[in-house]
Motif scaffolding. Structure first.
Motif, PDB file in Angstrom:
ATOM      1  N   SER A   1       0.982   2.500   5.608  1.00  0.00           N
ATOM      2  CA  SER A   1      -0.445   2.172   5.575  1.00  0.00           C
ATOM      3  C   SER A   1      -0.878   1.808   4.160  1.00  0.00           C
ATOM      4  CB  SER A   1      -1.265   3.369   6.085  1.00  0.00           C
ATOM      5  OG  SER A   1      -2.635   3.217   5.766  1.00  0.00           O
ATOM      6  N   HIS A   2      -1.356   0.592   3.994  1.00  0.00           N
ATOM      7  CA  HIS A   2      -1.895   0.169   2.696  1.00  0.00           C
ATOM      8  C   HIS A   2      -3.121   1.005   2.340  1.00  0.00           C
ATOM      9  CE1 HIS A   2      -2.161  -2.927  -0.503  1.00  0.00           C
ATOM     10  NE2 HIS A   2      -3.453  -2.686  -0.456  1.00  0.00           N
ATOM     11  N   GLU A   3      -3.931   1.316   3.341  1.00  0.00           N
ATOM     12  CA  GLU A   3      -5.130   2.110   3.106  1.00  0.00           C
ATOM     13  C   GLU A   3      -4.756   3.528   2.650  1.00  0.00           C
ATOM     14  OE1 GLU A   3      -9.360   2.287   3.001  1.00  0.00           O
ATOM     15  OE2 GLU A   3      -7.881   0.671   3.099  1.00  0.00           O
ATOM     16  N   ALA A   4      -3.730   4.107   3.233  1.00  0.00           N
ATOM     17  CA  ALA A   4      -3.279   5.436   2.807  1.00  0.00           C
ATOM     18  C   ALA A   4      -2.788   5.401   1.371  1.00  0.00           C
ATOM     19  CB  ALA A   4      -2.186   5.943   3.746  1.00  0.00           C
ATOM     20  N   ALA A   5      -2.076   4.332   1.006  1.00  0.00           N
ATOM     21  CA  ALA A   5      -1.600   4.198  -0.375  1.00  0.00           C
ATOM     22  C   ALA A   5      -2.776   4.111  -1.342  1.00  0.00           C
ATOM     23  CB  ALA A   5      -0.703   2.972  -0.504  1.00  0.00           C
ATOM     24  N   ALA A   6      -3.801   3.342  -0.974  1.00  0.00           N
ATOM     25  CA  ALA A   6      -4.978   3.204  -1.843  1.00  0.00           C
ATOM     26  C   ALA A   6      -5.680   4.546  -2.022  1.00  0.00           C
ATOM     27  CB  ALA A   6      -5.935   2.176  -1.253  1.00  0.00           C
ATOM     28  N   LEU A   7      -5.840   5.298  -0.946  1.00  0.00           N
ATOM     29  CA  LEU A   7      -6.539   6.578  -1.028  1.00  0.00           C
ATOM     30  C   LEU A   7      -5.703   7.619  -1.766  1.00  0.00           C
ATOM     31  CD1 LEU A   7      -8.135   6.686   2.525  1.00  0.00           C
ATOM     32  CD2 LEU A   7      -9.272   6.221   0.345  1.00  0.00           C
ATOM     33  N   ALA A   8      -4.383   7.553  -1.615  1.00  0.00           N
ATOM     34  CA  ALA A   8      -3.519   8.473  -2.355  1.00  0.00           C
ATOM     35  C   ALA A   8      -3.614   8.199  -3.855  1.00  0.00           C
ATOM     36  CB  ALA A   8      -2.073   8.340  -1.883  1.00  0.00           C
ATOM     37  N   ALA A   9      -3.612   6.931  -4.239  1.00  0.00           N
ATOM     38  CA  ALA A   9      -3.757   6.583  -5.658  1.00  0.00           C
ATOM     39  C   ALA A   9      -5.131   6.989  -6.170  1.00  0.00           C
ATOM     40  CB  ALA A   9      -3.532   5.091  -5.850  1.00  0.00           C
ATOM     41  N   ALA A  10      -6.165   6.775  -5.353  1.00  0.00           N
ATOM     42  CA  ALA A  10      -7.530   7.113  -5.765  1.00  0.00           C
ATOM     43  C   ALA A  10      -7.728   8.616  -5.911  1.00  0.00           C
ATOM     44  CB  ALA A  10      -8.528   6.560  -4.751  1.00  0.00           C
ATOM     45  N   SER A  11      -6.860   9.396  -5.305  1.00  0.00           N
ATOM     46  CA  SER A  11      -6.928  10.854  -5.433  1.00  0.00           C
ATOM     47  C   SER A  11      -6.066  11.366  -6.584  1.00  0.00           C
ATOM     48  CB  SER A  11      -6.479  11.506  -4.123  1.00  0.00           C
ATOM     49  OG  SER A  11      -7.356  11.144  -3.069  1.00  0.00           O
ATOM     50  N   GLY A  12      -5.527  10.450  -7.379  1.00  0.00           N
ATOM     51  CA  GLY A  12      -4.739  10.844  -8.543  1.00  0.00           C
ATOM     52  C   GLY A  12      -3.271  11.036  -8.271  1.00  0.00           C
TER      53      GLY A  12
END
Length: 308
Positions: free
Chosen positions: A220-231
């Motif tokens: 999931s690209h969205e999961a990757a984005a949210l994981a990065a956004a969470s540090g």
């Protein structure tokens, strides 16, 4: 008498290998898929699929039934496309499939405008990292970022997506400066699984940061984005997604990540169906209107967001 729906469920399970995957494609519960398989095997008095730890595998009898069922399916789909192609009404269902982030951030917001102009067209938007079959009517239209393997498709390039490396300012401060010449030792990577459309960009990132540790892989690209956004680490994201996330900043890299073409796909038998043609035109216009967001400049952080 055999039930065609039982055959359809059997074919889907044979193609996708698991009850969960087949149920997702068919928009039913896993128990329904299992019940349909049992119904078909009972009617034929033979086992068609064996369940293994890796999923369902065809028996010899199952191979034969699959071959004949696929022939029937091809005939039925050809008839359906022929009839659908003669439908001149601007109404009805149009199924659109694409990657999750394109669906959520680009297409879904645009369909309000389409509905205002064509209230009798209903869109079924199917975010899926797997390539749904247009020939098998799993979808009518697809947006993809790599060339399809299916035949009988009309493929048109309608845009391009830029990518960048993203992380939170806190992560960059805590983990230290990025030394690409040293392979970014000590840093964490968030990457895409190999069967996803963004695997080219993930491979580029892992090569560039060869001494960093992959801490998360996802389809999931969205999961990757949210994981990065969470540090969680560094991720190579589509710029329209990364620049639009206030918790992320775009990191300068010694080389530009590979971009991705946006390909619009439709089965050749359906391309002139009026309601499908309207949706094709709408998607094309939407991508063209958002070209500056999908392919932004080389700014970093807040400057990149302002440009988007």
């Amino acid at each position: 008498m055999l039930d065609w729906d039982d055959l359809r469920f059997f074919l889907t399970l044979a193609r996708h290998g698991t009850l969960s995957a087949a149920a997702k494609v068919l928009h039913v519960s896993q128990s329904t898929v299992g019940r349909r398989l049992n119904s078909l095997e009972t009617a034929l008095a033979v086992r068609l699929l064996n369940r293994t730890p890796d999923g369902y595998v065809l028996t010899l009898a199952g191979e034969e039934v699959r071959r004949k069922a696929e022939h029937l399916e091809a005939e039925a789909l050809a008839l359906e496309r022929d009839v659908t192609g003669r439908d001149t009404r601007l109404r009805g269902l149009v199924r659109v499939t694409c990657a999750e982030t394109l669906a959520a951030h680009i297409l879904a917001p645009s369909f309000a405008k389409l509905h205002a102009s064509h209230p009798d067209i209903m869109i079924e938007l199917i975010p899926n990292p797997r390539e749904l079959s247009l020939a098998m009517r799993e979808a009518d239209i697809a947006l993809r970022m790599r060339q399809p393997e299916q035949h009988d498709l009309v493929v048109r390039r309608i845009g391009n997506i830029a990518f960048g490396i993203y992380a939170t300012p806190d992560y960059l401060r805590d983990q230290g400066a990025l030394d690409f010449e040293a392979g970014c030792a000590g840093h964490h990577l968030i990457t895409q699984l190999d069967d996803t459309q963004e695997m080219t960009q993930s491979a580029w990132l892992t090569d560039l940061a060869s001494r960093a540790t992959v801490v998360l892989q996802t389809s999931s690209h969205e999961a990757a984005a949210l994981a990065a956004a969470s540090g969680g680490g560094l991720a190579c994201l589509a710029c329209f997604r990364g620049d639009g996330e206030p918790r992320l900043t775009r990191v300068p890299a010694p080389t530009a990540p590979p971009s991705a073409d946006i390909l619009l796909l439709v089965h050749r038998d359906n391309r002139d169906t009026p309601r499908i043609r309207v949706v094709l035109t709408h998607i094309t216009d939407t991508i063209h209107e958002l070209a500056a967001i999908l392919q932004p400049g080389d700014g970093v952080g807040s400057d990149a967001r302002a440009a988007g």
